[in-house]
Design a protein around this motif. Sequence first.
Motif, PDB file in Angstrom:
ATOM      1  N   ARG A 132      11.112   6.710   4.413  1.00 29.30           N
ATOM      2  CA  ARG A 132       9.756   7.166   3.740  1.00 29.30           C
ATOM      3  C   ARG A 132       9.804   6.267   2.704  1.00 29.30           C
ATOM      4  NH1 ARG A 132      12.292  10.901   6.193  1.00 29.30           N
ATOM      5  NH2 ARG A 132      11.178  12.226   7.714  1.00 29.30           N
ATOM      6  N   ASP A 133      10.896   6.119   1.762  1.00 27.75           N
ATOM      7  CA  ASP A 133      10.782   5.401   0.607  1.00 27.75           C
ATOM      8  C   ASP A 133      10.592   3.839   0.849  1.00 27.75           C
ATOM      9  OD1 ASP A 133      11.287   7.780  -1.147  1.00 27.75           O
ATOM     10  OD2 ASP A 133      12.852   7.701  -0.671  1.00 27.75           O
ATOM     11  N   GLY A 134      11.583   3.548   1.973  1.00 31.53           N
ATOM     12  CA  GLY A 134      11.411   2.074   2.373  1.00 31.53           C
ATOM     13  C   GLY A 134      10.067   1.614   3.064  1.00 31.53           C
ATOM     14  N   LEU A 135       9.707   2.578   3.518  1.00 28.51           N
ATOM     15  CA  LEU A 135       7.964   2.265   4.058  1.00 28.51           C
ATOM     16  C   LEU A 135       7.321   1.845   2.761  1.00 28.51           C
ATOM     17  CD1 LEU A 135       6.186   2.001   6.450  1.00 28.51           C
ATOM     18  CD2 LEU A 135       5.665   4.536   6.006  1.00 28.51           C
ATOM     19  N   MET A 136       7.323   2.784   1.754  1.00 31.54           N
ATOM     20  CA  MET A 136       6.346   2.631   0.674  1.00 31.54           C
ATOM     21  C   MET A 136       6.708   1.474  -0.221  1.00 31.54           C
ATOM     22  SD  MET A 136       6.804   4.693  -2.975  1.00 31.54           S
ATOM     23  CE  MET A 136       8.254   4.431  -3.091  1.00 31.54           C
ATOM     24  N   THR A 137       8.047   1.003  -0.469  1.00 28.85           N
ATOM     25  CA  THR A 137       8.247  -0.269  -1.030  1.00 28.85           C
ATOM     26  C   THR A 137       8.182  -1.360  -0.082  1.00 28.85           C
ATOM     27  OG1 THR A 137      10.707  -0.033  -0.229  1.00 28.85           O
ATOM     28  CG2 THR A 137      10.313   0.791  -2.468  1.00 28.85           C
ATOM     29  N   GLY A 138       8.212  -1.355   1.224  1.00 23.89           N
ATOM     30  CA  GLY A 138       7.820  -2.613   2.131  1.00 23.89           C
ATOM     31  C   GLY A 138       6.490  -2.737   2.080  1.00 23.89           C
ATOM     32  N   LEU A 139       5.517  -1.803   2.013  1.00 21.25           N
ATOM     33  CA  LEU A 139       4.058  -2.143   2.021  1.00 21.25           C
ATOM     34  C   LEU A 139       3.780  -2.750   0.780  1.00 21.25           C
ATOM     35  CD1 LEU A 139       2.789   1.239   3.736  1.00 21.25           C
ATOM     36  CD2 LEU A 139       2.574  -1.154   4.588  1.00 21.25           C
ATOM     37  N   HIS A 140       4.423  -1.991  -0.279  1.00 13.54           N
ATOM     38  CA  HIS A 140       4.087  -2.551  -1.603  1.00 13.54           C
ATOM     39  C   HIS A 140       4.388  -4.180  -1.658  1.00 13.54           C
ATOM     40  CE1 HIS A 140       4.637  -3.395  -5.897  1.00 13.54           C
ATOM     41  NE2 HIS A 140       5.860  -3.770  -5.809  1.00 13.54           N
ATOM     42  N   THR A 141       5.740  -4.586  -1.230  1.00 17.68           N
ATOM     43  CA  THR A 141       6.112  -5.786  -1.087  1.00 17.68           C
ATOM     44  C   THR A 141       5.237  -6.884  -0.267  1.00 17.68           C
ATOM     45  OG1 THR A 141       8.387  -5.227  -1.621  1.00 17.68           O
ATOM     46  CG2 THR A 141       8.017  -7.532  -0.675  1.00 17.68           C
ATOM     47  N   ARG A 142       4.758  -6.390   0.909  1.00 15.90           N
ATOM     48  CA  ARG A 142       4.121  -7.082   1.876  1.00 15.90           C
ATOM     49  C   ARG A 142       2.635  -7.407   1.606  1.00 15.90           C
ATOM     50  NH1 ARG A 142       4.661  -7.789   7.577  1.00 15.90           N
ATOM     51  NH2 ARG A 142       3.343  -9.516   8.137  1.00 15.90           N
ATOM     52  N   PHE A 143       2.026  -6.335   1.085  1.00 14.70           N
ATOM     53  CA  PHE A 143       0.709  -6.368   0.794  1.00 14.70           C
ATOM     54  C   PHE A 143       0.260  -6.539  -0.716  1.00 14.70           C
ATOM     55  CE2 PHE A 143       0.927  -4.343   4.873  1.00 14.70           C
ATOM     56  CZ  PHE A 143       0.208  -5.160   5.658  1.00 14.70           C
ATOM     57  N   GLY A 144       1.359  -6.460  -1.641  1.00 14.80           N
ATOM     58  CA  GLY A 144       0.971  -6.645  -2.968  1.00 14.80           C
ATOM     59  C   GLY A 144       0.098  -5.369  -3.776  1.00 14.80           C
ATOM     60  N   LEU A 145       0.184  -4.264  -3.045  1.00 12.01           N
ATOM     61  CA  LEU A 145      -0.449  -2.917  -3.597  1.00 12.01           C
ATOM     62  C   LEU A 145       0.364  -2.321  -4.411  1.00 12.01           C
ATOM     63  CD1 LEU A 145      -1.980  -1.823  -0.282  1.00 12.01           C
ATOM     64  CD2 LEU A 145      -3.512  -3.093  -1.857  1.00 12.01           C
ATOM     65  N   PRO A 146      -0.380  -1.703  -5.340  1.00  6.39           N
ATOM     66  CA  PRO A 146       0.519  -1.032  -6.415  1.00  6.39           C
ATOM     67  C   PRO A 146       1.376   0.149  -5.777  1.00  6.39           C
ATOM     68  CG  PRO A 146      -1.726  -1.377  -7.465  1.00  6.39           C
ATOM     69  CD  PRO A 146      -1.730  -1.489  -6.015  1.00  6.39           C
ATOM     70  N   ILE A 147       2.568   0.383  -6.383  1.00  9.48           N
ATOM     71  CA  ILE A 147       3.367   1.341  -5.741  1.00  9.48           C
ATOM     72  C   ILE A 147       2.457   2.812  -5.690  1.00  9.48           C
ATOM     73  CG2 ILE A 147       5.231   3.010  -6.277  1.00  9.48           C
ATOM     74  CD1 ILE A 147       6.314   0.757  -4.863  1.00  9.48           C
ATOM     75  N   TRP A 148       1.812   3.164  -7.022  1.00  8.30           N
ATOM     76  CA  TRP A 148       1.355   4.635  -6.783  1.00  8.30           C
ATOM     77  C   TRP A 148       0.144   4.574  -5.803  1.00  8.30           C
ATOM     78  CZ3 TRP A 148      -4.225   5.026  -7.283  1.00  8.30           C
ATOM     79  CH2 TRP A 148      -4.682   3.925  -7.864  1.00  8.30           C
ATOM     80  N   LEU A 149      -0.383   3.328  -5.470  1.00 10.73           N
ATOM     81  CA  LEU A 149      -1.691   3.628  -4.521  1.00 10.73           C
ATOM     82  C   LEU A 149      -0.915   3.640  -2.882  1.00 10.73           C
ATOM     83  CD1 LEU A 149      -4.714   3.147  -3.674  1.00 10.73           C
ATOM     84  CD2 LEU A 149      -4.156   0.751  -3.528  1.00 10.73           C
ATOM     85  N   VAL A 150       0.166   2.879  -2.818  1.00 10.94           N
ATOM     86  CA  VAL A 150       0.884   2.930  -1.418  1.00 10.94           C
ATOM     87  C   VAL A 150       1.199   4.377  -1.104  1.00 10.94           C
ATOM     88  CG1 VAL A 150       2.697   2.085  -0.021  1.00 10.94           C
ATOM     89  CG2 VAL A 150       1.361   0.555  -1.601  1.00 10.94           C
ATOM     90  N   ARG A 151       2.023   4.937  -2.316  1.00  7.97           N
ATOM     91  CA  ARG A 151       2.648   6.269  -2.060  1.00  7.97           C
ATOM     92  C   ARG A 151       1.315   7.249  -1.849  1.00  7.97           C
ATOM     93  NH1 ARG A 151       7.971   8.162  -2.958  1.00  7.97           N
ATOM     94  NH2 ARG A 151       7.765  10.536  -2.320  1.00  7.97           N
ATOM     95  N   THR A 152       0.592   7.376  -2.678  1.00 12.44           N
ATOM     96  CA  THR A 152      -0.858   8.024  -2.627  1.00 12.44           C
ATOM     97  C   THR A 152      -1.443   8.266  -1.196  1.00 12.44           C
ATOM     98  OG1 THR A 152      -1.231   8.111  -4.755  1.00 12.44           O
ATOM     99  CG2 THR A 152      -3.018   8.890  -3.435  1.00 12.44           C
TER     100      THR A 152
END
Length: 206
Positions: A132-152
Amino acid sequence: MTFLGARRGLQLMIGVFLYGFSLAMMIRATLGVSPWDVLGQGGSLRTGIPFGFMTNIIGLIVLLLWIPLRQRPGVGTVFNVLLVGPSAEVGLAILTEPDRLWARILLFTGGLVLLAVASGLYIGARLGPGPRDGLMTGLHTRFGLPIWLVRTAIEGTVLVLGWLLGGSVGLGTVAFALLIGPLINIALPIFRVPERPGARPNAAVA
């Protein structure tokens, strides 16, 4: 095997087991669980698959989502997918639901604190992120979205899906959302294994 290597492996195993056991504590408290566990509960209710094994299945599905995100799993990732579910089943087999509210609050609080300690042990071993953590960081890296937004967005999505499937949502879910971050922030520096002299920093820990 060096001392640090042995420590990292031991921390990983203990952390993963305690993580699953802490989930069982919060489930037995019946005050609400984390968004991912709401999804696990809902999936278990709909399919008849035990909660622990449903947790494994969800972890595996999330891990497959890493492929288009080009995330690389570590040893810790594999152990997380395989062992958190069975350790949760051990806890569910041992623990019973308390009758009194104060006992349920105490059990939930203990589970929440234990989960933070387990996360500190597991993440601090630096052997790879959970699915689950890797999904969050992967989406953050791929799309450049803020971590807090991806996690939320992720937590909100799985919470709604789990609730629609019949998972347990309550005050404990809110308490988890508000407190787990600060608690892990306290635990992680305590249990983080130091880098070997001259070693390249390992970024895949959260």
